[in-house]
Each structure stands twice: as C-alpha cells, then as structure tokens.
Design a protein around this motif. Sequence first.
Motif, PDB file in Angstrom:
ATOM      1  N   SER A 116       0.797  -1.177   0.137  1.00 22.21           N
ATOM      2  CA  SER A 116      -0.088   0.052  -0.060  1.00 22.21           C
ATOM      3  C   SER A 116       0.588   1.239  -0.079  1.00 22.21           C
ATOM      4  CB  SER A 116      -0.958   0.042   1.253  1.00 22.21           C
ATOM      5  OG  SER A 116      -1.366   1.337   1.665  1.00 22.21           O
ATOM      6  N   TYR A 140      -1.774   0.345  10.252  1.00 22.96           N
ATOM      7  CA  TYR A 140      -1.948  -0.460   8.771  1.00 22.96           C
ATOM      8  C   TYR A 140      -0.803  -0.077   7.916  1.00 22.96           C
ATOM      9  CZ  TYR A 140      -3.589  -1.070   4.167  1.00 22.96           C
ATOM     10  OH  TYR A 140      -3.699  -1.334   2.890  1.00 22.96           O
ATOM     11  N   ASN A 169      -5.237   4.758  -4.355  1.00 26.25           N
ATOM     12  CA  ASN A 169      -6.917   4.592  -3.729  1.00 26.25           C
ATOM     13  C   ASN A 169      -7.223   3.872  -4.912  1.00 26.25           C
ATOM     14  OD1 ASN A 169      -5.371   6.606  -2.242  1.00 26.25           O
ATOM     15  ND2 ASN A 169      -7.437   6.634  -1.399  1.00 26.25           N
ATOM     16  N   HIS A 188     -14.211   4.000   2.460  1.00 28.92           N
ATOM     17  CA  HIS A 188     -13.385   4.868   1.435  1.00 28.92           C
ATOM     18  C   HIS A 188     -14.181   5.898   0.950  1.00 28.92           C
ATOM     19  CE1 HIS A 188     -10.593   1.101   1.148  1.00 28.92           C
ATOM     20  NE2 HIS A 188     -10.091   2.081   1.760  1.00 28.92           N
ATOM     21  N   LEU A 189     -13.508   6.875   0.421  1.00 24.37           N
ATOM     22  CA  LEU A 189     -14.233   8.140   0.006  1.00 24.37           C
ATOM     23  C   LEU A 189     -15.314   8.047  -0.761  1.00 24.37           C
ATOM     24  CD1 LEU A 189     -14.643  11.332   0.226  1.00 24.37           C
ATOM     25  CD2 LEU A 189     -12.658  11.503  -1.335  1.00 24.37           C
ATOM     26  N   LYS A 205     -18.970  13.273   5.535  1.00 23.62           N
ATOM     27  CA  LYS A 205     -18.240  13.967   6.129  1.00 23.62           C
ATOM     28  C   LYS A 205     -16.871  14.386   5.219  1.00 23.62           C
ATOM     29  CE  LYS A 205     -19.183  12.902  11.036  1.00 23.62           C
ATOM     30  NZ  LYS A 205     -20.514  12.468  10.814  1.00 23.62           N
ATOM     31  N   PHE A 207     -13.266  15.252   5.930  1.00 24.55           N
ATOM     32  CA  PHE A 207     -12.219  15.112   6.856  1.00 24.55           C
ATOM     33  C   PHE A 207     -10.975  16.179   6.761  1.00 24.55           C
ATOM     34  CE2 PHE A 207     -13.715  10.640   7.147  1.00 24.55           C
ATOM     35  CZ  PHE A 207     -14.663  10.673   8.249  1.00 24.55           C
ATOM     36  N   CYS A 218      -7.617  16.784   1.377  1.00 23.50           N
ATOM     37  CA  CYS A 218      -6.437  15.651   1.118  1.00 23.50           C
ATOM     38  C   CYS A 218      -6.435  15.281  -0.447  1.00 23.50           C
ATOM     39  CB  CYS A 218      -6.415  14.567   1.884  1.00 23.50           C
ATOM     40  SG  CYS A 218      -6.154  14.511   3.543  1.00 23.50           S
ATOM     41  N   ARG A 220      -5.427  12.408  -3.355  1.00 24.51           N
ATOM     42  CA  ARG A 220      -5.329  11.001  -3.514  1.00 24.51           C
ATOM     43  C   ARG A 220      -5.178  10.678  -5.144  1.00 24.51           C
ATOM     44  NH1 ARG A 220      -4.039  11.646   0.767  1.00 24.51           N
ATOM     45  NH2 ARG A 220      -4.704  10.479   2.535  1.00 24.51           N
ATOM     46  N   ARG A 281      -8.990  13.326   9.757  1.00 27.71           N
ATOM     47  CA  ARG A 281      -9.384  12.039  10.542  1.00 27.71           C
ATOM     48  C   ARG A 281      -7.747  11.615  10.721  1.00 27.71           C
ATOM     49  NH1 ARG A 281     -11.205   7.567   6.049  1.00 27.71           N
ATOM     50  NH2 ARG A 281      -9.103   8.068   5.306  1.00 27.71           N
ATOM     51  N   ASP A 284      -4.291  10.230   8.431  1.00 23.19           N
ATOM     52  CA  ASP A 284      -4.581  10.755   6.948  1.00 23.19           C
ATOM     53  C   ASP A 284      -3.072  11.528   6.598  1.00 23.19           C
ATOM     54  OD1 ASP A 284      -6.488   9.678   6.081  1.00 23.19           O
ATOM     55  OD2 ASP A 284      -8.044  11.356   6.433  1.00 23.19           O
TER      56      ASP A 284
HETATM   57  N1  UFG Z   1     -12.355  11.035   3.485  1.00 21.10           N
HETATM   58  C1  UFG Z   1     -13.435  12.032   3.581  1.00 21.10           C
HETATM   59  N2  UFG Z   1     -14.698  11.485   3.941  1.00 21.10           N
HETATM   60  C2  UFG Z   1     -14.821  10.176   4.048  1.00 21.10           C
HETATM   61  C3  UFG Z   1     -13.963   9.268   3.662  1.00 21.10           C
HETATM   62  C4  UFG Z   1     -12.653   9.642   3.179  1.00 21.10           C
HETATM   63  O1  UFG Z   1     -12.919  13.124   3.829  1.00 21.10           O
HETATM   64  O2  UFG Z   1     -16.088   9.941   4.479  1.00 21.10           O
HETATM   65  C5  UFG Z   1     -11.201  11.416   2.703  1.00 21.10           C
HETATM   66  C6  UFG Z   1      -9.991  10.705   3.660  1.00 21.10           C
HETATM   67  O3  UFG Z   1      -9.897  11.815   4.981  1.00 21.10           O
HETATM   68  C7  UFG Z   1      -8.719  10.849   2.760  1.00 21.10           C
HETATM   69  C8  UFG Z   1      -9.544  10.735   1.510  1.00 21.10           C
HETATM   70  O4  UFG Z   1     -10.599  11.060   1.474  1.00 21.10           O
HETATM   71  O5  UFG Z   1      -8.340  12.111   2.788  1.00 21.10           O
HETATM   72  C9  UFG Z   1      -9.179   9.268   0.975  1.00 21.10           C
HETATM   73  O6  UFG Z   1      -9.727   8.420   2.242  1.00 21.10           O
HETATM   74  P1  UFG Z   1      -9.920   6.811   1.917  1.00 21.10           P
HETATM   75  O7  UFG Z   1     -10.525   6.358   3.218  1.00 21.10           O
HETATM   76  O8  UFG Z   1     -10.874   6.653   0.589  1.00 21.10           O
HETATM   77  O9  UFG Z   1      -8.684   6.063   1.491  1.00 21.10           O
HETATM   78  P2  UFG Z   1      -7.178   6.348   2.162  1.00 21.10           P
HETATM   79  O10 UFG Z   1      -6.217   7.344   1.247  1.00 21.10           O
HETATM   80  O11 UFG Z   1      -7.421   6.762   3.577  1.00 21.10           O
HETATM   81  O12 UFG Z   1      -6.563   5.070   2.063  1.00 21.10           O
HETATM   82  C10 UFG Z   1      -6.674   4.148   0.949  1.00 21.10           C
HETATM   83  C11 UFG Z   1      -6.499   2.743   1.276  1.00 21.10           C
HETATM   84  C12 UFG Z   1      -5.045   2.653   1.848  1.00 21.10           C
HETATM   85  C13 UFG Z   1      -4.005   3.037   1.066  1.00 21.10           C
HETATM   86  C14 UFG Z   1      -4.258   4.723   0.563  1.00 21.10           C
HETATM   87  C15 UFG Z   1      -3.092   4.959  -0.252  1.00 21.10           C
HETATM   88  O13 UFG Z   1      -7.470   2.272   2.090  1.00 21.10           O
HETATM   89  O14 UFG Z   1      -4.891   1.027   1.773  1.00 21.10           O
HETATM   90  O15 UFG Z   1      -5.754   4.896   0.033  1.00 21.10           O
HETATM   91  O16 UFG Z   1      -3.307   6.190  -0.947  1.00 21.10           O
HETATM   92  F1  UFG Z   1      -2.903   2.962   1.733  1.00 21.10           F
END
Ligand code: UFG
Length: 327
Positions: A116, A140, A169, A188-189, A205, A207, A218, A220, A281, A284
């Motif tokens: 990841s 993680y 992502n 996931h977003l 939300k 975050f 953020c 991605r 969150r 992040d």
């Molecule tokens: N987010 C929100 N609201 C939500 C969900 C997410 O604002 O309801 C934001 C998060 O704070 C973050 C972004 O959207 O800034 C992406 O969040 P995700 O939960 O979709 O994904 P993550 O970036 O946290 O994590 C994912 C995978 C990981 C991987 C990462 C790498 O779950 O395994 O991408 O970029 F490492």
Amino acid sequence: MRVFVTGGAGYIGSNVVKALGGKGHKILVYDNLSTGHDWAVLNGDLIVGDLADRIFLDNVIKAFRPDAVMHFAALIQVEESVREPLKYYRNNVVNSLNLLEVMRQNRIENLVFSSSAAVYGTPEKVPVNENALLTPINPYGYSKMVVEQILKDLSAAEDFNYAALRYFNVAGADYEGKIGQAYKESTHLITRALKTAKGEFGELKIFGTNYSTADGTCIRDYIHVTDLAEAHCLVMDYLLEGGQGGEFNCGYGHGFSVRDVVCAVKRVTGIDFKTEETERRTGDSPILVADNSKIRRELDWRPLYDDLEYIIKTAWEWELKLEAKVA
Ligand code: UFG
C-alpha cells in the motif's frame, strides 16, 4: 499457471481472479469470507479458510501445488488500525508469516504481495517513487511495511521472488458489473460519497479542510481496479520469467482532492447530496500521488481507465446493483 490467491473473494482479489481466469490460469482462492463474498469468485475454486490456521493452510497448499501465490488477505481500514493496532499486526503480519512459512515448507518461491501507498506516510516529495524513505503514519501502513521488509530479507537469504505492489487509492468496478466493492463497512471516500448520494447516509463528512493543498482537502491518486488487476497479471508473468522483483507503485501519477471527488460524484450521479466539513481524520496523509515510471518501464503497464468520472461511473453502477447481491 496454478495460482493460489489469499483474499480472492474480496474487492481487489476478486478482480484479479477474474483477470487471471481470463488468461487461462488455474486458480484456488483461500478466503475466510470475513469481508469477501463467495459470489465474487468468478474463476477457479474457493476454499473457506483462515491464514491463522497453518495446518489447514499447509494441507490446502500441498494439495494444490501452486506455481505462484498472490496474497491479498488483510485488514485495510486506516482509522480502525489506529484504534485496534494489535488486530492489524496479527492479521497482516502474523498471518503473512504463516503463509510464507507454509510456502517455504512446500518450496513455492513466487509471491505477489498487496502492499500500500500507506507505507510512505507523508512523503517528502510527490509524486513519490519506490526509493522514498518509508515513514508510515498509522499501524496499517506499518503492518504493510513490516511484511515488505520480511519479503526483502527472505529473498536475500534464499530462492524466493516477490513483488510488492504499492496500491494507491483503488476504486471503480468491473465493466461487466459482476464484482465491485461490497464490504458494508467501507470507509473509502468514493464508496461513502456514492452511498450518501443513494441516501444511505444523511451527509458526507469531509475530514479536514486545512491541509496545505490548493483547496485544503487531502489529495489522492485514484486508480481503477481493472487496471490494478492487469498490473498483477503482468507482475506475476514477470516474476515467473525470472524478472527482478521488488516494490512497484500502482497509481496513475496524478491526484484529486476530496472536494474534486465530491464534485465528480455529484456530476456522475446527478444527485446533490449534503457534505459536512469536520476535523481531520487521524492517520491521513495530506498528499499521496504515485510516481509510476518503474511499473510502466519494467512491466510495460499501460493503464486504460485513467479517468475519475469513469471510475466513479462504474462504482455507481455497481453500487446500484449491490443490494440485490449482498441481500
Ligand atoms: N475522506 C473523507 N470522507 C470520508 C472518507 C474519506 O473526507 O467519508 C477522505 C480521507 O480523509 C482521505 C481521502 O478521503 O483524505 C481518501 O480516504 P480513503 O479512506 O478513501 O482512502 P485512504 O487514502 O485513507 O486509504 C486508501 C487505502 C489505503 C492506501 C491509501 C493510499 O485504504 O490502503 O488509500 O493512498 F494506503
């Protein structure tokens, strides 16, 4: 080839199984169905089993005699990992050790590992390349980093080839609409935004709006699951042909902010849902974007779906079908 796939009933694993099946490989999926679904295994056979059960795992691998193993089975929610670190280290590290020991006992030397971008934490430079210092910022990410290190040490010590694919992502669904993200608790977003558009949540939300990015949210690198699945097929062939393994970033090389994603989801669905700006969150990273030159160069990976709206469209079509599937 005979391919043993842990976690092959989950979101990414099942898409890879579909791609491998399409290329004529013989597949055995090993999955405890904690987050996966039997209907998602479109090719090969499914054995319901846990990596914690080494004796059972050994019996299954002995009988199947794989040429290669793909290891997807893991817990993946960043926020949960912060709350329950031991659960993450046991599932992601200890279970990977079990798998590696069983592979070794059975002289199976090729592994493709689901890693990841979380191993990078908050990279100093983006797009980030594979040589960047690994500084995870949540359990993680650490759990994936530890397994990568174990793989590196093992390959230095004996005949063992591996590739660790560092996913950015992953989103979207298979174009035929047969498989997609089906884990009910997904945080996931894109999934959350689509479920909000569908009316399952009152608002989405956002975050954190004070990050040092152009719009404060953020950024991605969103990659379509079908392109990621193809990367797995390529890397497995590469390993089996004697290619030099190691770590490979899997992303498109450009990013979108949370607000960009929200706008795109509203455009694609035609639904104007509510959002609520909240605190950051925990765990992040502000920006995670891949430098994908290594995988393009060494595996000749040519992604086909580098289009945020297409990713969201396939995920939306899938989301609308999902209730019938999981009911
Ligand atoms: N987010 C929100 N609201 C939500 C969900 C997410 O604002 O309801 C934001 C998060 O704070 C973050 C972004 O959207 O800034 C992406 O969040 P995700 O939960 O979709 O994904 P993550 O970036 O946290 O994590 C994912 C995978 C990981 C991987 C990462 C790498 O779950 O395994 O991408 O970029 F490492």
